[in-house]
Design an enzyme around this catalytic site. Structure first.
Site, short mmCIF file in Angstrom:
data_model
loop_
_atom_site.label_atom_id
_atom_site.label_comp_id
_atom_site.label_asym_id
_atom_site.label_seq_id
_atom_site.Cartn_x
_atom_site.Cartn_y
_atom_site.Cartn_z
N GLU A 101 -11.50 11.10 6.63
CA GLU A 101 -10.06 10.85 6.25
C GLU A 101 -9.40 12.14 5.79
OE1 GLU A 101 -8.61 8.21 3.44
OE2 GLU A 101 -9.64 6.57 4.07
N ASN A 112 -13.85 1.14 0.92
CA ASN A 112 -13.30 2.38 0.92
C ASN A 112 -12.83 2.99 -0.47
OD1 ASN A 112 -11.08 4.31 2.28
ND2 ASN A 112 -9.89 3.26 0.66
N GLU A 113 -13.49 4.35 -0.58
CA GLU A 113 -13.49 5.04 -1.93
C GLU A 113 -13.52 4.24 -3.17
OE1 GLU A 113 -9.25 6.44 -1.38
OE2 GLU A 113 -9.72 7.63 0.21
N TRP A 157 0.98 -1.23 0.04
CA TRP A 157 0.02 0.00 0.03
C TRP A 157 0.87 1.48 -0.08
CZ3 TRP A 157 -5.07 -1.42 -1.10
CH2 TRP A 157 -5.82 -0.72 -1.16
N ASP A 158 0.23 2.33 -0.11
CA ASP A 158 1.07 3.58 0.10
C ASP A 158 1.94 3.72 1.40
OD1 ASP A 158 -1.14 4.74 1.12
OD2 ASP A 158 -1.39 6.36 -0.28
N TRP A 159 1.48 2.93 2.61
CA TRP A 159 2.17 3.17 3.65
C TRP A 159 2.83 1.69 4.05
CZ3 TRP A 159 -0.89 -0.52 5.45
CH2 TRP A 159 -2.17 -0.48 4.98
C1 BMA Z 1 -6.80 7.18 1.60
C2 BMA Z 1 -6.77 5.81 2.26
C3 BMA Z 1 -5.66 4.86 1.80
C4 BMA Z 1 -4.24 5.45 1.54
C5 BMA Z 1 -4.50 7.32 2.31
C6 BMA Z 1 -3.18 7.88 1.85
O1 BMA Z 1 -7.36 7.50 0.34
O2 BMA Z 1 -8.07 5.30 1.93
O3 BMA Z 1 -6.00 4.12 0.59
O4 BMA Z 1 -3.49 5.01 2.14
O5 BMA Z 1 -5.74 7.88 1.57
O6 BMA Z 1 -2.79 8.04 0.55
#
Ligand code: BMA
Length: 898
Positions: free
Chosen positions: A562, A464-465, A194-196
């Site tokens: 978020e 999610n999204e 993932w991005d983290w």
């Molecule tokens: C959001 C989350 C993750 C992601 C984060 C940071 O959109 O739902 O998918 O890690 O941003 O980019």
């Protein structure tokens, strides 16, 4: 004596005389081999997983060290088999039903008992139960769980699917350094990167495995929910008892339940003849009416007690002494998601027990990237306690991870942390053919029944999204919009929501996605043209180009579920996962390797330099300064953004936006040491952000907003349920070069319950010029505002400050800051640390790279020459001298950086 009472007495005798349901745990030592014979007879632990086992066998090194993720790319490409022998006694085999129960298999496995296949798995979120009565024998038995490579299976499924049409994304962004096609399989989506986070596509028996045996039935689930009687005088405890039924017929027996309330127990015994329904479930539905005076109401953190009451259910076979017992804990509370009309749009807020509650918290990513380690109670407790101690009342369990362990939700119940639970689908398109949906239905059935009884779990979200990804065309699906939209609606609405509504008797709260427009999304046919619309539902907001210290850049949503910025974990922690110290240079290959967010480092640098002056790159302490500054910008940005959302809790702007009732920043925790949005490092150490949450989530805050006309608007925001009268807010102005404020004024106000109050507006530049800060154009650089609130001489908010100019342009001095004493103040590993400074000091930061623990405050401002903070050590028997030797202190203008 009534028949019921006789039954109760007889049952009590039974229960004391015999054991509960016959369970034989198969966890413990297993063996492991690679299907082609590369490895054989390796020692393995169940529950567990392949990375943990290979590390324990020294076949791979610590995967969290260095390039551990790249070096072990071969692991999930092989097929691994777990096996062991176990013995079964005649007593077990004589039962009518003998099942092998697997609480969690990750993910694709064929399961063999004594050489015969008894079942297979394809979803890590499903509990599998296989009938093994005919396969087992008295004495020694063999079990083998043959896992398939998740990478190969997902590639194969993607290939098959592409013959019809592609379900994107095929692969993650190259910066993720991950694996492809994770959206084809029902596995933790972040396990392919993932991005983290790193890519560790684990395989293994990640939860308990056991043999269960019974003649008539066992209890599968107790699923409770609580409503109120129409007159409001009673709680109605509704519960469904799901009975195991291998015969696919009627289950006959006695069901006894006992609810233990404040001073009394309520017991009832019923004879049941439960018939299997069309969904292969055998359910007994019960409602118990309980006078409200018998219980204390369950409240979220910050609003009252979180009392839980025991519901004990016993199923007994009428013809033998066999019985099964299950306990669940019940919290008596109501939850509503209120979406009422406003002039523009709809509200979106939670009412708990009839009271509107502003939700403060964060988004939780998997407790660990290895699912078996995510069960670790110490890690879970640390995370949830950090949330609790920082005034959080909500966590969102994000849809790219796992449905967390029972312990996680038990603790959330105990701590009053309300859970926003996503279903595990994130940032992708997904299939919706019948085969795929039947897999998802198994998952929804198991997980909703498992989680539903928790008082903490308030809302479920389909994904999610994914609505945003579809509508905003993240993956090039625009030309086939109707096709993908149909998949979307079929999966999240026709399948997941339908199942969810059935199991919860239409009493559960479900939103189709996060973010979504809530009710508006429903009237839009579940796909809105603008899912991020601030007038409806929840919003995710990320911006890495505008100045994050300027609160004018932020949206004004109904609910911010978020928002976030990246920072680096501490230098000391990173130093433990690199071979050589040069890897810690900010531009090193290693640092680049761990940055998975495309352009992440460039964005971090940009955001730092907007407000702070980084030292020269040639400075020997550049990396330390960069890491420290990244944490300052991270903490201060989220503080400013969160205060902005809280400020809007009771007002609307001229676009009709506002009445914001939730702020969940991205993200609570981490799964490795890397740049990320988290407030808590993978080591458990708090970044500066986590310390700041204690203040910006406090029940009452004072906060300043510098608007576009440079007017400072000062607000006091109270989340309390009752008014607070006669509080005095102090507005002081300091010059950067003096401990003596140049001005001080007091505003006295009454605070309404649950309200944000504008208490004062100040034309900043004139105000500062009038107070000797300098000419109109420079006064803002020489002075800053310091805000505090008292009632009857006691502070009732954390102190706050507003910098009227960018810090990098301000006259911040270079103070000498040092620790003057460290003392142990209690037997419980609490130490006081006194710090001295000769000038106003910014972002004073304490660290103990060696001793784990948390400080009472950190990253603070000093407007006096001395300050005392407390260190709560996790380690015992540390002398103050030892602590003192390991403590380090830094601050914004630390001379070592320049
Ligand atoms: C959001 C989350 C993750 C992601 C984060 C940071 O959109 O739902 O998918 O890690 O941003 O980019």
């Amino acid at each position: 004596m009534t028949t019921n009472l006789i039954l109760v007495l007889t049952l009590h005798l039974f229960l004391s005389a015999c054991e509960a349901a016959n369970i034989q745990n198969l966890g413990g030592e297993w063996l492991l081999r690679e299907a082609n014979g590369k490895y054989e007879d390796l020692k393995a632990t169940v529950p567990g997983g392949i990375y943990s086992d290979l590390m324990n066998n020294n076949i791979i090194g610590d995967i969290f060290f260095g390039y551990g993720d790249s070096e072990t790319k071969w692991v999930p490409r092989l097929n691994w088999t777990y096996y062991r022998n176990f013995s079964v006694d005649a007593n077990t085999l004589n039962k009518e039903n003998v099942n092998l129960v697997l609480e969690g298999l990750d993910t694709f496995a064929n399961v063999f008992v004594n050489g015969k296949k008894v079942g297979e798995s394809r979803n890590m979120f499903v509990r599998y139960i296989f009938d093994v009565k005919d396969q087992l024998k008295v004495g020694n038995n063999e079990i083998e769980v043959q896992f398939l490579s998740p990478i190969e299976v997902s590639a194969r499924l993607a290939e098959q699917q592409s013959k019809l049409y592609d379900v994107p994304p095929d692969c993650p962004d190259a910066a993720y350094r991950g694996e492809c096609h994770v959206n084809m399989i029902r596995k933790m989506q972040a396990s392919f990167s993932w991005d983290w986070g790193p890519s560790f596509p684990s395989v293994g028996i990640w939860k308990d495995i056991y043999i269960e045996s019974f003649d008539e039935s066992a209890i599968r689930y107790i699923v409770t929910d609580v409503t109120e009687s129409e007159d409001g005088d009673y709680w109605l405890l509704n519960f469904d008892t799901y009975l195991a039924n291998n015969k696919k017929g009627t289950v006959t027996g006695i069901l006894m339940y006992t609810v233990t309330l404040k001073d009394i127990q309520m017991t009832q015994v019923n004879h049941v003849d439960a018939v299997m329904n069309a969904y292969n479930e055998t359910v007994v539905t019960t409602t118990v009416q309980i006078s409200k005076s018998f219980v204390n109401t369950w409240w979220p953190n910050g609003y009252g007690a979180h009392d839980l009451y025991n519901l004990n259910v016993v199923f007994s076979n009428e013809v033998s002494s066999e019985h099964d017992i299950k306990n669940v804990r019940v919290g008596f509370r109501t939850v509503e998601l209120v979406q009422d009309s406003l002039d523009s749009g709809l509200t979106f807020y939670f009412k708990i027990n009839g009271e509107p509650i502003f939700m403060k918290g964060s988004n939780e990513i998997p407790v660990d990237i290895l699912p078996e380690r995510g069960q670790n109670k110490t890690t879970i407790k640390k995370l949830l306690m950090a949330a609790h101690d920082s005034h959080m009342n909500m966590l969102r369990v994000w849809g790219g991870g796992v449905y967390e362990s029972d312990y996680f939700y038990d603790l959330a119940d105990e701590l009053g942390i309300v859970i926003w639970q996503d279903f595990m689908f994130a940032c992708a398109m997904y299939q919706s053919d019948e085969n795929y949906r039947s897999n998802v239905i198994d998952e929804v059935r198991h997980q909703v029944k498992r989680l539903r009884s928790h008082a903490s779990v308030a809302l479920y979200s389909g994904n999610n999204e994914n609505e945003g990804a579809l509508v905003d065309d993240w993956y090039g699906t625009k030309n086939n919009f109707t096709l993908y939209k149909n998949d979307y609606v079929t999966l999240y609405i026709d399948t997941i929501k339908t199942e969810f509504d059935r199991i919860t008797h239409n009493r559960g709260i479900f939103v189709s996605s996060s973010p979504s427009n809530g009710k508006k999304t429903v009237s839009d046919g579940y796909v809105s043209t603008y899912p991020g619309n601030p007038l409806y539902g929840d919003v995710h907001y990320y911006n890495y180009v505008l100045n994050p210290f300027d609160s004018n850049i932020y949206p004004v949503p109904r609910f911010a579920s978020e928002y976030g910025y990246q920072s680096l974990p501490s230098y000391a922690s990173l130093a433990k996962v690199v071979k050589q110290i040069s890897d810690l240079e900010i531009t090193s290959d290693f640092m680049n390797h761990r940055q998975h967010h495309p352009l992440g480092n460039a964005q971090m640098t940009l955001l730092i330099e907007m407000n702070l002056k980084l030292p020269n790159e040639s400075s020997s302490k550049y990396s330390q300064a960069y890491i420290f500054y990244s944490q300052i910008v991270h903490a201060l940005s989220i503080k400013i953004e969160t205060e902005h959302y809280r400020r809007f809790r009771s007002s609307l702007n001229n676009k009709g936006e506002g009445k914001t009732m939730g702020a969940l920043y991205w993200q609570l925790n981490d799964v490795w040491l890397a740049p990320s949005w988290s407030g808590i490092e993978h080591t458990g150490k708090w970044k500066m952000l986590q310390y700041y949450t204690q203040d910006f989530f406090a029940p009452i805050i004072i906060t300043g907003h510098l608007n576009l006309e440079r007017t400072l608007e000062i607000y006091i925001v109270s989340d309390l349920l009752s008014p607070v009268l006669n509080v005095s807010a102090s507005i002081q102005v300091y010059k950067w070069n003096s401990f003596e404020p140049v001005s001080s004024e007091t505003v006295t106000v009454d605070l309404e319950a649950g309200h944000s109050h504008l208490i004062k507006s100040i034309a900043t530049d004139d105000y500062l010029t009038d107070r000797n800060c300098g000419a109109l154009n420079v006064a803002k650089n020489n002075c800053f505002f310091y805000l505090s609130v008292e009632k009857e001489g006691l502070k009732i908010t954390p102190d706050n400050y507003v910098f009227p100019s960018k810090i990098r342009d301000s006259d911040v001095q270079k103070p000498k800051v040092q620790i003057s004493s460290v003392k142990k103040i209690s037997d419980e590993q609490i130490y006081s640390i006194t710090i001295e400074t000769d000038q106003i000091a910014l972002f004073v930061w304490l660290e103990s790279p060696v001793i784990s623990g948390t400080f009472s405050e950190n990253g603070f401002l000093m407007v006096n020459n001395t300050k005392t903070v407390y260190f709560n050590s996790e380690e015992e028997s540390i002398s103050p001298e030892e602590l003192s030797e390991t403590l380090t202190l830094t601050h914004l203008m630390d001379e070592q950086y320049f």
